[in-house]
Write a protein that holds these residues in place. Structure first.
Motif, PDB file in Angstrom:
ATOM      1  N   GLY A 133       0.775  -1.295   0.220  1.00 32.67           N
ATOM      2  CA  GLY A 133      -0.156   0.212  -0.036  1.00 32.67           C
ATOM      3  C   GLY A 133       0.887   1.331  -0.114  1.00 32.67           C
ATOM      4  N   SER A 134       2.034   1.305   0.791  1.00 36.71           N
ATOM      5  CA  SER A 134       2.972   2.538   0.760  1.00 36.71           C
ATOM      6  C   SER A 134       3.478   2.601  -0.597  1.00 36.71           C
ATOM      7  CB  SER A 134       3.958   2.223   2.002  1.00 36.71           C
ATOM      8  OG  SER A 134       3.376   2.085   3.194  1.00 36.71           O
ATOM      9  N   ALA A 135       3.636   1.644  -1.010  1.00 38.96           N
ATOM     10  CA  ALA A 135       4.549   1.712  -2.448  1.00 38.96           C
ATOM     11  C   ALA A 135       3.602   2.390  -3.442  1.00 38.96           C
ATOM     12  CB  ALA A 135       5.092   0.352  -3.081  1.00 38.96           C
ATOM     13  N   LEU A 136       2.313   1.957  -3.590  1.00 44.63           N
ATOM     14  CA  LEU A 136       1.167   2.467  -4.222  1.00 44.63           C
ATOM     15  C   LEU A 136       1.085   4.046  -3.885  1.00 44.63           C
ATOM     16  CD1 LEU A 136      -1.901   0.441  -4.689  1.00 44.63           C
ATOM     17  CD2 LEU A 136      -0.562   1.106  -6.528  1.00 44.63           C
ATOM     18  N   HIS A 137       0.984   4.310  -2.564  1.00 43.97           N
ATOM     19  CA  HIS A 137       0.938   5.631  -2.158  1.00 43.97           C
ATOM     20  C   HIS A 137       1.933   6.661  -2.524  1.00 43.97           C
ATOM     21  CE1 HIS A 137       0.780   8.452   1.402  1.00 43.97           C
ATOM     22  NE2 HIS A 137      -0.215   8.892   0.515  1.00 43.97           N
ATOM     23  N   THR A 138       3.306   6.119  -2.544  1.00 43.63           N
ATOM     24  CA  THR A 138       4.327   6.683  -3.025  1.00 43.63           C
ATOM     25  C   THR A 138       4.164   7.258  -4.451  1.00 43.63           C
ATOM     26  OG1 THR A 138       5.844   5.794  -1.386  1.00 43.63           O
ATOM     27  CG2 THR A 138       7.072   6.842  -3.172  1.00 43.63           C
TER      28      THR A 138
ATOM     29  N   GLU B 253      -1.343   0.959   4.492  1.00 43.90           N
ATOM     30  CA  GLU B 253      -0.118   0.325   4.265  1.00 43.90           C
ATOM     31  C   GLU B 253       0.281  -0.792   3.602  1.00 43.90           C
ATOM     32  OE1 GLU B 253       2.492   0.950   7.706  1.00 43.90           O
ATOM     33  OE2 GLU B 253       1.418   2.983   8.071  1.00 43.90           O
ATOM     34  N   ASP B 254      -0.624  -2.029   3.790  1.00 37.75           N
ATOM     35  CA  ASP B 254      -0.518  -3.337   3.368  1.00 37.75           C
ATOM     36  C   ASP B 254      -1.688  -3.575   2.425  1.00 37.75           C
ATOM     37  OD1 ASP B 254      -2.248  -3.049   5.478  1.00 37.75           O
ATOM     38  OD2 ASP B 254      -1.199  -4.433   6.667  1.00 37.75           O
ATOM     39  N   TYR B 255      -2.715  -3.710   2.830  1.00 37.85           N
ATOM     40  CA  TYR B 255      -3.797  -4.124   1.664  1.00 37.85           C
ATOM     41  C   TYR B 255      -4.857  -3.119   1.550  1.00 37.85           C
ATOM     42  CZ  TYR B 255      -2.002  -8.620   3.203  1.00 37.85           C
ATOM     43  OH  TYR B 255      -1.045  -9.758   3.481  1.00 37.85           O
ATOM     44  N   PRO B 256      -4.615  -2.304   0.276  1.00 30.55           N
ATOM     45  CA  PRO B 256      -5.621  -1.268   0.241  1.00 30.55           C
ATOM     46  C   PRO B 256      -6.529  -1.599  -0.879  1.00 30.55           C
ATOM     47  CG  PRO B 256      -3.580  -1.086  -1.138  1.00 30.55           C
ATOM     48  CD  PRO B 256      -3.361  -1.984  -0.408  1.00 30.55           C
ATOM     49  N   ASP B 257      -7.713  -2.069  -0.472  1.00 33.27           N
ATOM     50  CA  ASP B 257      -8.696  -2.853  -1.431  1.00 33.27           C
ATOM     51  C   ASP B 257     -10.091  -2.163  -1.109  1.00 33.27           C
ATOM     52  OD1 ASP B 257      -7.074  -5.422  -1.242  1.00 33.27           O
ATOM     53  OD2 ASP B 257      -8.735  -5.169   0.078  1.00 33.27           O
ATOM     54  N   THR B 258     -10.794  -3.344  -0.271  1.00 39.27           N
ATOM     55  CA  THR B 258     -12.045  -2.854   0.077  1.00 39.27           C
ATOM     56  C   THR B 258     -12.424  -1.613   0.627  1.00 39.27           C
ATOM     57  OG1 THR B 258     -12.540  -5.196   0.276  1.00 39.27           O
ATOM     58  CG2 THR B 258     -14.036  -3.957   1.028  1.00 39.27           C
TER      59      THR B 258
END
Lengths: 160, 245
Positions: B66-71, B173-178
């Motif tokens: 999730g953090s990688a996506l956020h970056t 940070e880890d599972y950004p979905d639902t």
């Protein structure tokens, strides 16, 4: 007043054995000395020290003036002074652990934010330099240490 | 930077696969920038992605998917991209499906969610994971008001409005979905599911395995329950990372 209640009151009012009292005071004093020494060496920040200083002083006060502990025992309804002490010690440790979890969460969040901003800045820097930074192939640790030792031959323990 | 679309590929320990994924995207001839966010991989994932021609943002240590996506989102925001696409680095997502996501965004969707369950045979998976997906698909459908079949899909397209919404510091940070989908729907943005084909992993390890499934369930329920009342950041600023310098 029935017999069991009289009995209970008698136990409650019983003074702590001298050995317990001495042990408590010695322990509290050593905690106090250790904490002050850690602050002196700057290994413990002042903001974390006050909890321990407070605990040590409270322990000394309770051991020396046992009326306090008996009054508190009566308040919380515990049978003996020692169980009162244990009860509050456990409550104290729980609160402390919770407090540390909160601090850890905050630090984790800051640590994460810093990592992300560093990553974005490095990308920006690479764009400006027009070349990748050399971090994709870091020097092996041993070579880094050796290089540092050669650069600063007088330094102790690799502290340059 | 003249392009308006960026493709974000979060990658961790994918040195052997990420290059092929990047090259497959270039092969589609789409007009977009490719940004691989290397989440502190020790295996040279960043170098492999760079060799394939992608821009690489490298986390100094592992911070989570999730953090990688956020970056990546924050990078997109800082550089003023109008559309964001995202796909996984492990080869599960087919680059030839990207035009479908773009078409959905062009048609007015704020989130184009690539679903493997809509019109093709989904790749094989474990029973526990299948049940979990169905459960969260139901929750996502009920809470977003849109039929959602694949809430855990990381194959997505986001509009500029959605991008502005997901750059806040509280992004999972880890599972950004639902939870993210529900949050986006609550903000009044339009989610559209798009049928896509997905492949089985080319190797490596899935994020959804073992005890992590239990953690996923716990975390998702807690986040969803707290969603209406939760602050987006522990600090006063809510977008510390995205802040344009």
């Amino acid at each position: 007043m029935n017999a069991s209640l009289t009995n209970w009151l008698a136990i409650t009012q019983e003074p702590l054995p001298v050995r317990q009292q001495v042990t408590a005071v010695l322990l509290a004093v050593s905690v106090l000395v250790t904490v002050v020494e850690l602050v002196r060496r700057r290994k413990l920040r002042e903001e974390y020290s006050w909890v321990w200083v407070g605990t040590a002083i409270a322990l000394i006060a309770l051991a020396l003036h046992q009326d306090f502990i008996h009054t508190i025992s009566a308040w919380v309804g515990s049978a003996t002074a020692t169980s009162t002490l244990f009860f509050f010690a456990i409550v104290f440790l729980l609160m402390l652990a919770l407090q540390f979890s909160v601090r850890l969460s905050k630090l984790t969040h800051r640590h994460k934010t810093m990592g992300q901003r560093l990553a974005l800045l490095e990308e920006e820097l690479e764009r400006l330099r027009g070349a990748p930074l050399p971090h994709d192939a870091p020097l092996p640790l041993r070579e880094t240490t050796r290089a540092r030792a050669e650069a600063h031959p007088d330094a102790r323990d690799g502290v340059a | 930077m003249t392009r308006s679309t960026v493709l974000i590929i979060p990658a961790y320990r994918e040195a052997e696969r990420v290059g092929a994924v990047v090259r497959a995207v270039f092969a589609t001839g789409l007009d977009l920038d490719i940004v691989v966010v290397d989440d502190g991989s020790p295996d040279g994932t960043g170098a492999a992605a760079r060799a394939a021609g992608a821009t690489v943002i490298r986390h100094p240590y592992n911070l989570g998917y999730g953090s990688a996506l956020h970056t990546g989102y924050c990078h997109a925001r800082r550089h003023g991209y109008r559309r964001v696409l995202q796909m996984d680095a492990d080869g599960q997502h087919d680059a030839t499906m990207l035009p479908r996501l773009l078409a959905a965004l062009d048609a007015g969707a704020d989130v184009a969610l690539g679903s493997r369950y809509l019109d093709s045979a989904p790749p094989r998976t474990s029973l526990l994971r299948k049940l979990g997906t169905q459960l969260f698909a139901r929750i996502a459908t009920r809470w977003t008001g849109v039929r959602i079949t694949d809430p855990t899909s990381g194959f997505q397209g986001l509009s500029e409005r959605t991008l502005a919404m997901v750059v806040h510091d509280g992004y999972p940070e880890d599972y950004p979905d639902t939870d993210v989908l529900v949050e986006i729907a609550r903000a009044g943005l339009r989610i559209v599911e798009v049928p896509v084909q997905m492949h089985e992993r080319l190797g490596g390890l899935s994020m959804h395995r073992g005890a992590r499934i239990a953690w996923y369930g716990y975390k998702m329920f807690l986040t969803l329950a707290l969603l209406p009342v939760r602050r987006s950041s522990p600090f006063r600023r809510r977008d510390t990372v995205a802040r344009v310098p």
